[in-house]
Design an enzyme around this catalytic site. Sequence first.
Site, mmCIF file in Angstrom:
data_model
loop_
_atom_site.group_PDB
_atom_site.id
_atom_site.type_symbol
_atom_site.label_atom_id
_atom_site.label_comp_id
_atom_site.label_asym_id
_atom_site.label_seq_id
_atom_site.Cartn_x
_atom_site.Cartn_y
_atom_site.Cartn_z
ATOM 1 N N LYS A 298 -39.844 15.762 7.365
ATOM 2 C CA LYS A 298 -38.597 15.383 6.319
ATOM 3 C C LYS A 298 -39.107 14.850 5.138
ATOM 4 O O LYS A 298 -39.242 13.273 4.527
ATOM 5 C CB LYS A 298 -37.915 13.891 6.991
ATOM 6 C CG LYS A 298 -36.661 13.641 7.087
ATOM 7 C CD LYS A 298 -35.206 13.079 7.497
ATOM 8 C CE LYS A 298 -34.007 12.413 7.247
ATOM 9 N NZ LYS A 298 -33.070 13.469 7.496
ATOM 10 N N ARG B 146 -40.629 10.058 14.611
ATOM 11 C CA ARG B 146 -40.509 11.118 13.473
ATOM 12 C C ARG B 146 -41.179 11.136 12.243
ATOM 13 O O ARG B 146 -42.243 11.860 11.672
ATOM 14 C CB ARG B 146 -39.651 11.538 13.492
ATOM 15 C CG ARG B 146 -38.961 12.987 12.891
ATOM 16 C CD ARG B 146 -37.041 13.540 12.970
ATOM 17 N NE ARG B 146 -36.814 12.726 12.512
ATOM 18 C CZ ARG B 146 -35.374 12.945 12.142
ATOM 19 N NH1 ARG B 146 -34.856 13.626 12.419
ATOM 20 N NH2 ARG B 146 -34.823 12.045 11.186
ATOM 21 N N GLU C 15 -29.866 26.110 9.892
ATOM 22 C CA GLU C 15 -29.662 24.523 9.604
ATOM 23 C C GLU C 15 -28.584 25.061 8.461
ATOM 24 O O GLU C 15 -29.313 25.621 7.745
ATOM 25 C CB GLU C 15 -30.776 23.510 9.922
ATOM 26 C CG GLU C 15 -31.987 23.769 9.149
ATOM 27 C CD GLU C 15 -32.517 22.699 8.791
ATOM 28 O OE1 GLU C 15 -32.334 20.988 9.544
ATOM 29 O OE2 GLU C 15 -33.949 22.670 8.536
HETATM 30 C C1 COI Z 1 -29.851 11.695 7.278
HETATM 31 O O1 COI Z 1 -28.884 12.853 8.130
HETATM 32 O O2 COI Z 1 -29.643 10.935 7.857
HETATM 33 C C2 COI Z 1 -29.953 12.291 6.212
HETATM 34 O O3 COI Z 1 -31.198 11.981 5.965
HETATM 35 C C3 COI Z 1 -28.763 13.712 5.458
HETATM 36 C C4 COI Z 1 -28.844 12.694 3.926
HETATM 37 C C5 COI Z 1 -27.844 14.388 3.501
HETATM 38 C C6 COI Z 1 -28.494 11.652 4.166
#
Ligand code: COI
Length: 329
Positions: free
Chosen positions: A175, A73, A209
Amino acid sequence: MAQFGTVFCDNIAIVHYKDGSWQQPALEPLAPLSMHPAAHVLHYASTCFEGFKAYRWDDGKARIFRLHDHIARMQRSAESLCLPIPDADLLATMVLDLVARQIDDIPAPPSSLYLRPTLIGTLENIGAAAAATTEATLFVLASPVGDYFGDGAQSLKLLVDDQRARTTEQLGSTKTGGNYAAALGPTLAAKARYGADQVLFCPNGDVQETGAANFLLINDFEVITKPLDTSFLHGMTRDSILKLAADLGYSVNERNFTVDELLHFASSHEAALSGTAACLSPVGCLVYNGEEIMVRDGKPGPNTQRLRSALQDVQYGIAPDSHGWLTEV
Ligand code: COI
């Protein structure tokens, strides 16, 4: 346990990209990064990251959950942002070396070691607004963590926003920090006004989401969630929960649904957020048009708890890893 994300291990894994290739990676003491004020990331947001966890089992060894899927990803995120794509074996080795070094810092389940690979563009050129960075740094931070949204015993409250998207459709499945920046203002406003934990972004009524997690509906027979498209993050926890749900005999319905349907489902289905940080966290209340709508009786539901436990049992070594999700360190 300290607040999620505020405690760090003594070392990071780090590697630089220049002259068209990745250099030699190193484990280095955690220290501030030095970069030129013209670095591409500081001006044009050339950055992406990952988040996944290593668990310490009773045998003293660590297991990393879905390491290779998260690396894949990250490669897709880097590609979509025109960043140098991390070599999969290089990044896997960096993570494994770091976890091996910090093995004594991994707290026992349900806590874990959160791993945060981060890629930043470091080209020194403030004119490169429409040019890819040709230099980059990739590092992996390690942080012992507990729960992000609680231990599953408290239900969350979501503000349902039927206008706004979390981010752009172009970057929804990337991301990248900018997506979290886009969700921050609405999330803080929803907290201040309604005491909401998160905003459920539903542009034009399409349930997508929240700022930090995917959204699922669950009853005794089925799990419903939005099918993958480019508008939202393709959560590894979402995918894992869907596979475990299918194993347990639930029917898995990846389909689009509207806010109207969601409000209808609130009396018959449990609602939950999924994510590495969120695990599978129950949602007990939806705020829509200023009104609070309970999800069933507002309490964490049995199916959410069952699926959360099924996931944790694999992560903690209580149930067999039948999907091959764990990498031993
Ligand atoms: C995760 O769940 O790893 C994220 O990147 C969310 C983040 C708000 C801690």
